[in-house]
Scaffold this motif. Structure first.
Motif, short mmCIF file in Angstrom:
data_model
loop_
_atom_site.label_atom_id
_atom_site.label_comp_id
_atom_site.label_asym_id
_atom_site.label_seq_id
_atom_site.Cartn_x
_atom_site.Cartn_y
_atom_site.Cartn_z
N THR A 1 0.83 -1.20 0.00
CA THR A 1 0.00 0.00 0.00
C THR A 1 0.87 1.26 0.00
O THR A 1 0.49 2.29 -0.59
CB THR A 1 -0.93 0.01 1.24
OG1 THR A 1 -1.75 -1.16 1.21
CG2 THR A 1 -1.80 1.25 1.24
N MET A 2 2.02 1.17 0.62
CA MET A 2 2.93 2.32 0.69
C MET A 2 3.80 2.43 -0.56
O MET A 2 4.72 3.26 -0.62
CB MET A 2 3.80 2.22 1.94
CG MET A 2 3.00 2.27 3.24
SD MET A 2 4.02 2.07 4.71
CE MET A 2 4.99 3.58 4.65
N GLY A 3 3.55 1.56 -1.55
CA GLY A 3 4.24 1.68 -2.82
C GLY A 3 5.47 0.82 -2.97
O GLY A 3 6.23 0.98 -3.94
N ALA A 4 5.72 -0.10 -2.04
CA ALA A 4 6.90 -0.96 -2.13
C ALA A 4 6.71 -2.00 -3.23
O ALA A 4 5.62 -2.54 -3.41
CB ALA A 4 7.15 -1.66 -0.80
N SER A 5 7.78 -2.26 -3.96
CA SER A 5 7.75 -3.29 -4.99
C SER A 5 7.80 -4.67 -4.35
O SER A 5 8.04 -4.81 -3.14
CB SER A 5 8.92 -3.12 -5.96
OG SER A 5 10.15 -3.35 -5.28
N ARG A 6 7.59 -5.69 -5.19
CA ARG A 6 7.62 -7.07 -4.67
C ARG A 6 8.98 -7.39 -4.07
O ARG A 6 9.06 -8.01 -3.00
CB ARG A 6 7.30 -8.04 -5.82
CG ARG A 6 7.28 -9.51 -5.42
CD ARG A 6 6.09 -9.84 -4.58
NE ARG A 6 5.98 -11.27 -4.33
CZ ARG A 6 5.12 -11.83 -3.49
NH1 ARG A 6 4.30 -11.07 -2.79
NH2 ARG A 6 5.07 -13.14 -3.33
N PHE A 7 10.05 -6.95 -4.72
CA PHE A 7 11.39 -7.22 -4.20
C PHE A 7 11.65 -6.43 -2.92
O PHE A 7 12.30 -6.93 -2.00
CB PHE A 7 12.44 -6.89 -5.25
CG PHE A 7 13.85 -7.07 -4.77
CD1 PHE A 7 14.38 -8.35 -4.61
CD2 PHE A 7 14.64 -5.98 -4.43
CE1 PHE A 7 15.68 -8.53 -4.14
CE2 PHE A 7 15.94 -6.16 -3.97
CZ PHE A 7 16.45 -7.43 -3.83
#
Length: 258
Positions: free
Chosen positions: A161-167
């Protein structure tokens, strides 16, 4: 702080009491008139064997050789388990590729690989370290995979939700959250390394604690055998305590108790 001190003191006292009881029972048994010292040596004989091996330098040489094999096998095995286990537990494609292989190989005892390792690599130092590496890898990778699969979904959703990518979620959320499982896997791997050590040193080793055990068996030096068993147990205990301290330091945020 006072409560913590009382708990620590109580734990240390109870642990010391259990060890003392074992020593007292052993002394009582070995001092019975019908006891055969050749089969069950008294503590004085075990201590004399310790002094003899320390004085001659044999014990230090053997301990150094065994610790080197333990360290190398443990480091290589757990490093591979950490990398592969994290990837398998997080990425479905990698899980589908490697999980069948791991599940097929995991039930095989590490000692079962000794004949084929001798055929392929001979009886050198590499073979002994390889056996310990296999033992550490197999028991550790399962815990790492379990840790990655037990990451709370709410953590993943919050990071996404905070925009972090999968990695980024993998690196900053999943791996830290799986730390309790990873440390537990390391502790189990350490125990597996010690239990496999003696068998690995049967491969024509000319030094090591396992070699001294075999020498004691060959020449019926029961006091030396008992002494080496105590040393192996003490070394494994100290190493496990070190890992528990590391775990407690890393897991200060956790509510889990030792």
């Amino acid at each position: 702080m006072e409560i913590l001190a009382k708990v620590t003191t109580g734990r240390f006292g109870l642990g010391a009491l259990s060890v003392a009881v074992v020593f007292i029972l052993y002394i009582i048994v070995t001092n019975q008139p019908d006891n055969n010292p050749a089969l069950l040596p008294p503590l004085t004989d075990i201590f004399n064997s310790f002094v003899t091996n320390v004085t001659s330098g044999t014990l230090f040489t053997a301990l150094a050789a065994s610790l080197f094999r333990i360290f190398m096998g443990f480091f290589i095995g757990t490093t591979l388990a950490l990398i592969l286990g994290c990837l398998i537990g997080w990425y479905k494609v990698i899980e589908y590729l490697f999980d069948p292989l791991i599940e097929a190989l995991r039930p095989i005892p590490p000692l079962a690989y000794i004949p084929i390792i001798i055929i392929w690599f001979g009886i050198g130092e590499f073979s002994r370290v390889l056996i310990i590496t296999i033992a550490c890898f197999m028991v550790c990778v399962v815990n790492v995979i379990a840790g990655m699969k037990n990451v709370p979904q709410v953590y993943v959703d919050a990071a996404a939700t905070m925009g972090a990518s999968r990695f980024q979620v993998f690196r900053t959320v999943a791996v830290p959250a799986a730390t309790p499982f990873i440390i537990t896997g390391y502790r189990i791997a350490l125990a597996a390394a010690w239990t496999t050590l003696v068998a690995s040193e049967l491969l024509a080793a000319q030094n090591g604690l396992g070699f001294l055990l075999q020498e004691g068996r060959r020449y019926f030096l029961t006091d030396q055998v008992m002494m080496i068993i105590v040393i192996i147990g003490a070394c494994a205990f100290i190493m496990d305590r070190i890992f528990r301290k590391i775990q407690a330091r890393l897991m200060q945020w956790s509510e889990a108790r030792e």
